[in-house]
Design a protein around this motif. Structure first.
Motif, PDB file in Angstrom:
ATOM      1  N   TYR A  11      39.527  53.032  35.908  1.00 39.12           N
ATOM      2  CA  TYR A  11      38.589  52.051  35.377  1.00 39.12           C
ATOM      3  C   TYR A  11      38.256  50.975  36.403  1.00 39.12           C
ATOM      4  CZ  TYR A  11      40.183  54.376  31.182  1.00 39.12           C
ATOM      5  OH  TYR A  11      40.497  55.344  30.261  1.00 39.12           O
ATOM      6  N   SER A  12      36.983  50.580  36.407  1.00 37.55           N
ATOM      7  CA  SER A  12      36.532  49.532  37.319  1.00 37.55           C
ATOM      8  C   SER A  12      37.002  48.168  36.843  1.00 37.55           C
ATOM      9  CB  SER A  12      35.003  49.545  37.410  1.00 37.55           C
ATOM     10  OG  SER A  12      34.434  49.042  36.208  1.00 37.55           O
ATOM     11  N   THR A  13      36.924  47.189  37.747  1.00 36.75           N
ATOM     12  CA  THR A  13      37.278  45.827  37.350  1.00 36.75           C
ATOM     13  C   THR A  13      36.330  45.310  36.264  1.00 36.75           C
ATOM     14  OG1 THR A  13      36.010  45.027  39.258  1.00 36.75           O
ATOM     15  CG2 THR A  13      38.402  45.198  39.512  1.00 36.75           C
ATOM     16  N   CYS A  14      35.086  45.756  36.274  1.00 36.59           N
ATOM     17  CA  CYS A  14      34.148  45.351  35.221  1.00 36.59           C
ATOM     18  C   CYS A  14      34.619  45.855  33.863  1.00 36.59           C
ATOM     19  CB  CYS A  14      32.752  45.888  35.515  1.00 36.59           C
ATOM     20  SG  CYS A  14      31.983  45.231  37.003  1.00 36.59           S
ATOM     21  N   ILE A  32      39.108  36.734  38.775  1.00 35.38           N
ATOM     22  CA  ILE A  32      39.330  35.754  39.840  1.00 35.38           C
ATOM     23  C   ILE A  32      38.071  35.754  40.704  1.00 35.38           C
ATOM     24  CG2 ILE A  32      40.767  35.102  41.800  1.00 35.38           C
ATOM     25  CD1 ILE A  32      43.012  36.800  40.390  1.00 35.38           C
ATOM     26  N   PRO A  33      37.235  34.719  40.596  1.00 38.06           N
ATOM     27  CA  PRO A  33      35.901  34.766  41.215  1.00 38.06           C
ATOM     28  C   PRO A  33      35.895  34.520  42.717  1.00 38.06           C
ATOM     29  CG  PRO A  33      36.222  32.674  40.116  1.00 38.06           C
ATOM     30  CD  PRO A  33      37.439  33.504  39.799  1.00 38.06           C
ATOM     31  N   ASP A  34      34.801  34.969  43.330  1.00 32.69           N
ATOM     32  CA  ASP A  34      34.432  34.603  44.704  1.00 32.69           C
ATOM     33  C   ASP A  34      35.344  35.170  45.784  1.00 32.69           C
ATOM     34  OD1 ASP A  34      32.361  33.137  43.565  1.00 32.69           O
ATOM     35  OD2 ASP A  34      33.569  31.315  43.467  1.00 32.69           O
ATOM     36  N   ILE A  35      36.085  36.207  45.470  1.00 33.85           N
ATOM     37  CA  ILE A  35      36.889  36.915  46.465  1.00 33.85           C
ATOM     38  C   ILE A  35      36.293  38.306  46.624  1.00 33.85           C
ATOM     39  CG2 ILE A  35      39.157  37.844  47.019  1.00 33.85           C
ATOM     40  CD1 ILE A  35      40.404  35.509  45.545  1.00 33.85           C
ATOM     41  N   GLU A  36      36.023  38.693  47.879  1.00 36.13           N
ATOM     42  CA  GLU A  36      35.282  39.927  48.145  1.00 36.13           C
ATOM     43  C   GLU A  36      36.069  40.879  49.056  1.00 36.13           C
ATOM     44  OE1 GLU A  36      31.754  38.216  49.910  1.00 36.13           O
ATOM     45  OE2 GLU A  36      30.687  38.352  47.999  1.00 36.13           O
ATOM     46  N   LEU A  37      35.648  42.121  49.030  1.00 38.30           N
ATOM     47  CA  LEU A  37      36.224  43.157  49.887  1.00 38.30           C
ATOM     48  C   LEU A  37      35.739  42.985  51.329  1.00 38.30           C
ATOM     49  CD1 LEU A  37      37.747  45.886  50.238  1.00 38.30           C
ATOM     50  CD2 LEU A  37      35.596  47.014  49.622  1.00 38.30           C
ATOM     51  N   TRP A  38      36.688  42.859  52.267  1.00 45.16           N
ATOM     52  CA  TRP A  38      36.359  42.725  53.702  1.00 45.16           C
ATOM     53  C   TRP A  38      36.809  43.933  54.518  1.00 45.16           C
ATOM     54  CZ3 TRP A  38      33.523  38.795  55.857  1.00 45.16           C
ATOM     55  CH2 TRP A  38      33.228  37.715  55.019  1.00 45.16           C
ATOM     56  N   SER A  39      37.765  44.673  54.034  1.00 45.37           N
ATOM     57  CA  SER A  39      38.265  45.856  54.742  1.00 45.37           C
ATOM     58  C   SER A  39      38.713  46.865  53.692  1.00 45.37           C
ATOM     59  CB  SER A  39      39.447  45.467  55.645  1.00 45.37           C
ATOM     60  OG  SER A  39      40.071  46.592  56.205  1.00 45.37           O
ATOM     61  N   ARG A  48      39.728  50.924  45.814  1.00 43.94           N
ATOM     62  CA  ARG A  48      40.269  50.307  44.605  1.00 43.94           C
ATOM     63  C   ARG A  48      41.785  50.289  44.736  1.00 43.94           C
ATOM     64  NH1 ARG A  48      37.972  52.876  39.715  1.00 43.94           N
ATOM     65  NH2 ARG A  48      36.291  51.426  40.166  1.00 43.94           N
ATOM     66  N   ILE A  49      42.369  49.107  44.593  1.00 44.58           N
ATOM     67  CA  ILE A  49      43.821  49.005  44.650  1.00 44.58           C
ATOM     68  C   ILE A  49      44.335  48.514  43.301  1.00 44.58           C
ATOM     69  CG2 ILE A  49      43.967  48.705  47.135  1.00 44.58           C
ATOM     70  CD1 ILE A  49      44.293  45.693  46.690  1.00 44.58           C
ATOM     71  N   VAL A  50      45.493  49.042  42.925  1.00 43.44           N
ATOM     72  CA  VAL A  50      46.128  48.694  41.660  1.00 43.44           C
ATOM     73  C   VAL A  50      47.617  48.553  41.926  1.00 43.44           C
ATOM     74  CG1 VAL A  50      46.603  49.404  39.291  1.00 43.44           C
ATOM     75  CG2 VAL A  50      44.421  50.021  40.359  1.00 43.44           C
ATOM     76  N   ILE A 170      47.410  43.569  39.418  1.00 43.37           N
ATOM     77  CA  ILE A 170      46.170  43.237  40.110  1.00 43.37           C
ATOM     78  C   ILE A 170      45.347  44.507  40.295  1.00 43.37           C
ATOM     79  CG2 ILE A 170      45.146  42.359  42.248  1.00 43.37           C
ATOM     80  CD1 ILE A 170      46.533  40.208  40.618  1.00 43.37           C
ATOM     81  N   VAL A 171      44.083  44.438  39.919  1.00 41.84           N
ATOM     82  CA  VAL A 171      43.130  45.514  40.204  1.00 41.84           C
ATOM     83  C   VAL A 171      42.002  44.892  41.022  1.00 41.84           C
ATOM     84  CG1 VAL A 171      41.641  47.315  39.283  1.00 41.84           C
ATOM     85  CG2 VAL A 171      43.716  46.642  38.025  1.00 41.84           C
ATOM     86  N   ALA A 172      41.692  45.492  42.151  1.00 38.36           N
ATOM     87  CA  ALA A 172      40.655  44.966  43.039  1.00 38.36           C
ATOM     88  C   ALA A 172      39.789  46.113  43.532  1.00 38.36           C
ATOM     89  CB  ALA A 172      41.292  44.238  44.229  1.00 38.36           C
ATOM     90  N   ASP A 173      38.479  45.904  43.462  1.00 37.54           N
ATOM     91  CA  ASP A 173      37.547  46.912  43.955  1.00 37.54           C
ATOM     92  C   ASP A 173      36.266  46.231  44.418  1.00 37.54           C
ATOM     93  OD1 ASP A 173      36.101  46.325  41.622  1.00 37.54           O
ATOM     94  OD2 ASP A 173      36.642  48.187  40.591  1.00 37.54           O
ATOM     95  N   LEU A 174      35.236  47.014  44.627  1.00 38.13           N
ATOM     96  CA  LEU A 174      33.970  46.501  45.153  1.00 38.13           C
ATOM     97  C   LEU A 174      33.389  45.395  44.275  1.00 38.13           C
ATOM     98  CD1 LEU A 174      31.751  46.860  47.310  1.00 38.13           C
ATOM     99  CD2 LEU A 174      30.763  48.647  45.870  1.00 38.13           C
ATOM    100  N   ASP A 175      33.613  45.460  42.979  1.00 43.61           N
ATOM    101  CA  ASP A 175      33.042  44.472  42.066  1.00 43.61           C
ATOM    102  C   ASP A 175      33.820  43.162  42.021  1.00 43.61           C
ATOM    103  OD1 ASP A 175      30.651  45.628  40.868  1.00 43.61           O
ATOM    104  OD2 ASP A 175      31.991  47.145  40.048  1.00 43.61           O
ATOM    105  N   GLY A 176      35.109  43.197  42.336  1.00 45.58           N
ATOM    106  CA  GLY A 176      35.867  41.959  42.292  1.00 45.58           C
ATOM    107  C   GLY A 176      37.345  42.167  42.038  1.00 45.58           C
TER     108      GLY A 176
END
Length: 222
Positions: A11-14, A32-39, A48-50, A170-176
């Motif tokens: 599942y996506s972060t959305c 958690i807003p305003d943090i983006e994928l850089w690498s 996508r990391i979980v 923590i789940v992080a992907d392209l969307d946030g």
């Protein structure tokens, strides 16, 4: 928990944010807003990391009253974890660099989420190591800030009310980035499965020419 983390990867972060809001986790739904994928690449790809949060609180170097950890925070990070770093607001230096990614990757850390800045972008990308950050810098950590406390609750972003506790997921992907309280993981998975199936029906109907209003009324009941 391992099987649950594998389920969350579907599942996506959305979708997870929607689930948390439906479960009453307002007003931000763990976002958690305003943090983006850089690498491995800036804001592109299917990264996508979980994983459970390994939290790090940074303080300004001039702070002599806050504690100092006994070991380097990357050495202390757990295999399979996501390192989550809270930096003092408005500092212009990085708090994570290429050497840290090298050590984290060797330890089996899933990636890093930084409420602050990162540097050595080409090094992280060459290692294919996932880095999510607020921005980037060329300035080093140790001249400006220092690690203080590990595995304590931290608040990320000056505008978000979300507190990340050690071992929250923590789940992080392209969307946030999203933080799931560890006691809600199973409920989030069930909620995602239910509403993703509904949205799949909505997508098919809309692609077949149906209107949004009638489609939502039929499948979402709204």
């Amino acid at each position: 928990m391992t099987s649950s983390l594998e389920e969350l990867k579907k599942y996506s972060t959305c979708e997870i944010a929607d689930a948390l809001l439906k479960l009453g986790q307002g007003p931000w739904g763990g976002y958690i807003p305003d943090i983006e994928l850089w690498s491995p690449a800036y804001c592109q790809g299917d990264t996508r990391i979980v994983g459970p949060a390994f939290t790090v609180k940074m303080v300004e170097k001039s702070d002599t009253t806050s504690p100092t950890p006994k070991e380097h925070f990357v050495d202390a990070a757990h295999e399979g974890s996501v390192v989550v770093i809270s930096a003092p607001p408005d500092v212009k230096n990085a708090v994570w660099g290429g050497l840290m990614s090298a050590r984290a990757k060797a330890k089996g850390v899933k990636g890093v989420v930084i409420d602050g800045r990162v540097r050595d972008l080409s090094e992280h990308r060459a290692m294919n190591f996932p880095v999510f950050a607020r921005s980037h810098s060329i300035l080093p950590q140790n001249a400006f800030v220092r690690p203080s406390e590990l595995q304590v609750p931290i608040t990320l972003s000056t505008i978000s009310p979300v507190v990340v506790y050690p071992s929250d997921i923590i789940v992080a992907d392209l969307d946030g980035i999203i933080c799931i309280p560890k006691d809600l993981v199973e409920s989030v998975i069930l909620n995602c499965a239910k509403y993703v199936a509904i949205d799949d029906q909505c997508m098919k109907a809309i692609q077949q020419g149906k209107g949004v209003k009638e489609t939502f009324a039929k499948y979402r009941g709204t």
